[in-house]
Design a protein around this motif. Sequence first.
Motif, PDB file in Angstrom:
ATOM      1  N   GLN A  17       6.866  13.274  -0.125  1.00 31.03           N
ATOM      2  CA  GLN A  17       6.791  14.664   0.306  1.00 31.03           C
ATOM      3  C   GLN A  17       8.145  15.349   0.265  1.00 31.03           C
ATOM      4  N   MET A  18       9.212  14.627   0.490  1.00 32.70           N
ATOM      5  CA  MET A  18      10.548  15.207   0.348  1.00 32.70           C
ATOM      6  C   MET A  18      10.788  15.663  -1.086  1.00 32.70           C
ATOM      7  N   ILE A  33       6.472   5.641   5.290  1.00 37.68           N
ATOM      8  CA  ILE A  33       7.794   5.860   4.686  1.00 37.68           C
ATOM      9  C   ILE A  33       7.656   6.272   3.225  1.00 37.68           C
ATOM     10  N   THR A  34       6.777   5.612   2.476  1.00 39.90           N
ATOM     11  CA  THR A  34       6.581   6.007   1.070  1.00 39.90           C
ATOM     12  C   THR A  34       6.012   7.421   0.983  1.00 39.90           C
ATOM     13  N   VAL A  41       0.859  -1.189   0.000  1.00 41.42           N
ATOM     14  CA  VAL A  41       0.000   0.000   0.000  1.00 41.42           C
ATOM     15  C   VAL A  41       0.891   1.233   0.000  1.00 41.42           C
ATOM     16  N   SER A  42       1.233   1.688  -1.193  1.00 39.90           N
ATOM     17  CA  SER A  42       2.120   2.832  -1.352  1.00 39.90           C
ATOM     18  C   SER A  42       1.311   4.119  -1.386  1.00 39.90           C
ATOM     19  N   ILE A 102      14.502   0.584   1.108  1.00 38.70           N
ATOM     20  CA  ILE A 102      14.352   0.975   2.511  1.00 38.70           C
ATOM     21  C   ILE A 102      12.961   0.645   3.034  1.00 38.70           C
ATOM     22  N   SER A 103      11.934   1.070   2.281  1.00 38.91           N
ATOM     23  CA  SER A 103      10.561   0.965   2.801  1.00 38.91           C
ATOM     24  C   SER A 103      10.058  -0.474   2.852  1.00 38.91           C
TER      25      SER A 103
END
Length: 369
Positions: free
Chosen positions: A180-181, A174-175, A100-101, A162-163
């Motif tokens: 947002q970054m 995390i995604t 679920v991204s 990573i995620s």
Amino acid sequence: MTNNIPTSAVSSKPTSNSARASMPKHSHSGGSGAAPANQADSHFGRKGLVQIALLGLLLLLPVAAYFFGHLYYVNLASRITIIAMAAVGLNLAIGYGGMVSFGHAAYFGLGGYVAGISAYHAFDFTPFMTWPISIPGSDSLLVVWLAAALLCALLALAIGAISLRTTGVYFIMITLAFAQMIYYFANSWPTYGGEDGLPIYIRNSLPLVDTTNALTYFLICFGGLVMAMAVTSRLMKSRFGAALTMARLNDVRLATAGVSPYPVRLVAFVISAAITGLAGALYADLNGFVSPSVLSWHFSGELMVIVILGGVGRLYGPLAGAILFVMMETFLGGITQYWQLFLGLVLLGVVLFAKHGIMGWLAGRERNE
């Protein structure tokens, strides 16, 4: 001398009526085995008709609108097609992989910025970078598609590495954080418009094809959608698809079979991002503009809503969901600014009464459900 002939060889009388009645009725009369086969055939026919109808309407209606001079509806169909293609990428991660991204807007926006920045430098005849190698701008769709797919795949490889070591709500957050970054980075990059966005003054081109023609560009987008769905279908019918499905259902059992779930999920995540990034490049070309809004979490939420509306894990679900979503946004949005209220009611109805989405309601349940 007595002949030792088996009695079964000589007792070949016709079977009596009572014995015949007591025998089980098998396949000659199409008894117990025929009903499931007939149901499967009718199910396939129903699902096939719905799928053909969706693709046929999406293809024929814009063609008719073009010949009647309604270019707005041709461009609207292109938008539906591109959004559906982006949702196909997300559906590969969510529906088939169980990932679920909430950050797929990052890949959609990155694809859009690849198209915009490439066209920007092609228009100004300036290179994108000069060190360590010189990279010029380009207005070739093939170059833009390749660059968008590769960059989105590399970004997804880094984020997924990573995620995917987390699960559940941690994976979602995390995604979202990575997306947002990237959103805030684009928002604060003044070279390419910053928060005001980047205008695209030229449309990327294909050899021997007029991409400025509305119908031609729609057909390019339609071809991209069909290819994305074909790739997804082929993947899920392969051994890789079986491993991905098992990773979603029971990753422990997959691991005991000797297959590590982590690389399977990571590959699916990367392919999902590449498909969504290609859709973003097409979207930027269609609008002649790209801005940080396509990188925001709002757009990730819209893609997720589209997948849920159409049917999670359904091949044609993203297409059905995109048609409904864009139609409601366009026509209800022209009547009231509160059109999301009606979208919410429809989404609530789908979640409560149509577990498998619009495709489940129209085409019936899948055989493995």
